[in-house]
Motif scaffolding. Sequence first.
Motif, PDB file in Angstrom:
ATOM      1  N   MET A  10       0.657  -1.012   0.316  1.00  0.00           N
ATOM      2  CA  MET A  10      -0.052  -0.096   0.117  1.00  0.00           C
ATOM      3  C   MET A  10       1.077   0.914  -0.083  1.00  0.00           C
ATOM      4  O   MET A  10       1.851   1.703   0.861  1.00  0.00           O
ATOM      5  CB  MET A  10      -0.537   0.191   1.252  1.00  0.00           C
ATOM      6  N   ALA A  11       0.661   2.679  -0.453  1.00  0.00           N
ATOM      7  CA  ALA A  11       1.778   3.312  -0.841  1.00  0.00           C
ATOM      8  C   ALA A  11       1.046   4.145   0.272  1.00  0.00           C
ATOM      9  O   ALA A  11       0.216   4.196   1.062  1.00  0.00           O
ATOM     10  CB  ALA A  11       0.759   4.131  -2.052  1.00  0.00           C
ATOM     11  N   ASN A  12       2.077   5.026   0.426  1.00  0.00           N
ATOM     12  CA  ASN A  12       1.977   5.619   1.401  1.00  0.00           C
ATOM     13  C   ASN A  12       1.197   7.077   1.879  1.00  0.00           C
ATOM     14  O   ASN A  12       0.935   6.908   2.838  1.00  0.00           O
ATOM     15  CB  ASN A  12       3.593   6.576   0.992  1.00  0.00           C
ATOM     16  N   HIS A  13       0.404   7.572   0.905  1.00  0.00           N
ATOM     17  CA  HIS A  13      -0.229   8.664   1.133  1.00  0.00           C
ATOM     18  C   HIS A  13      -1.859   7.444   1.406  1.00  0.00           C
ATOM     19  O   HIS A  13      -2.587   8.219   1.968  1.00  0.00           O
ATOM     20  CB  HIS A  13      -0.326   9.284   0.030  1.00  0.00           C
ATOM     21  N   ASP A  15      -5.768  11.161   0.227  1.00  0.00           N
ATOM     22  CA  ASP A  15      -5.805  10.133  -1.130  1.00  0.00           C
ATOM     23  C   ASP A  15      -5.508  10.208  -2.533  1.00  0.00           C
ATOM     24  O   ASP A  15      -5.259   9.344  -2.541  1.00  0.00           O
ATOM     25  CB  ASP A  15      -7.371   9.592  -0.318  1.00  0.00           C
ATOM     26  N   ARG A  16      -5.783  11.864  -2.321  1.00  0.00           N
ATOM     27  CA  ARG A  16      -6.118  12.129  -3.567  1.00  0.00           C
ATOM     28  C   ARG A  16      -3.744  12.061  -3.616  1.00  0.00           C
ATOM     29  O   ARG A  16      -3.411  13.391  -5.382  1.00  0.00           O
ATOM     30  CB  ARG A  16      -6.694  13.256  -4.214  1.00  0.00           C
ATOM     31  N   CYS A  17      -3.463  12.736  -2.926  1.00  0.00           N
ATOM     32  CA  CYS A  17      -1.921  13.119  -3.218  1.00  0.00           C
ATOM     33  C   CYS A  17      -1.234  13.911  -3.447  1.00  0.00           C
ATOM     34  O   CYS A  17      -0.284  14.736  -3.424  1.00  0.00           O
ATOM     35  CB  CYS A  17      -0.968  12.198  -4.195  1.00  0.00           C
ATOM     36  N   ALA A  28      -4.005   8.436   4.526  1.00  0.00           N
ATOM     37  CA  ALA A  28      -5.354   9.075   4.608  1.00  0.00           C
ATOM     38  C   ALA A  28      -5.850   7.909   5.856  1.00  0.00           C
ATOM     39  O   ALA A  28      -7.231   7.932   6.392  1.00  0.00           O
ATOM     40  CB  ALA A  28      -5.743   8.522   3.233  1.00  0.00           C
ATOM     41  N   HIS A  29      -5.245   6.580   5.585  1.00  0.00           N
ATOM     42  CA  HIS A  29      -6.651   5.951   6.163  1.00  0.00           C
ATOM     43  C   HIS A  29      -6.333   6.224   7.769  1.00  0.00           C
ATOM     44  O   HIS A  29      -7.647   5.750   9.192  1.00  0.00           O
ATOM     45  CB  HIS A  29      -6.259   4.299   5.825  1.00  0.00           C
TER      46      HIS A  29
END
Length: 119
Positions: free
Chosen positions: A1-4, A63-65, A8-9
Motif C-alpha cells: 500500500m502506498a504511503n499516501h 488519498d488524492r496525493c 489517509a487511512h
Amino acid sequence: MANHVRAAHAHRMVAGIYCVVMVLAAIFVFAAVGNNPAMVAASIAAPLAILAAAHFVVGNSADRCSGRTASLVLGAVTMLVVPIGTVMGIYIVKYSLGEWVPEKRLSESLADGWPQEAA
C-alpha cells in the motif's frame, strides 16, 4: 500500500476516534451537569468536532496525493494527545514524510491504450 493511502487511512481512523470520544463526552457531561448541560456538552464537543472534520478533510486530500503539509501538521498536533494520539501521530508523520506517488486509477489506465474512433 502506498504511503499516501496509509496516511489517509490513519487520518480517517483518528477522525472516527474523535467522533466516538465526542459523543461519549457529550453524553456523560450532559448527564452529570445539573445547570445548563447542553452548553457544557457543546463546549466540549465543538473542538473535537473541528479536529474530526479537519482529519477527515486531510484524509480525503491525502488519498488524492495532495495536502502533504496539512497531513504533517495534523500528525504533529495529534502527537500531543497522549497516549493513543502519540502513536497515531507518529504513524501519520512517518507515512507523510515518505514519497507520495499518485497511482493510476483504473479509468485512467484503460484510456491510455483504448482505440480512438475517427470523428
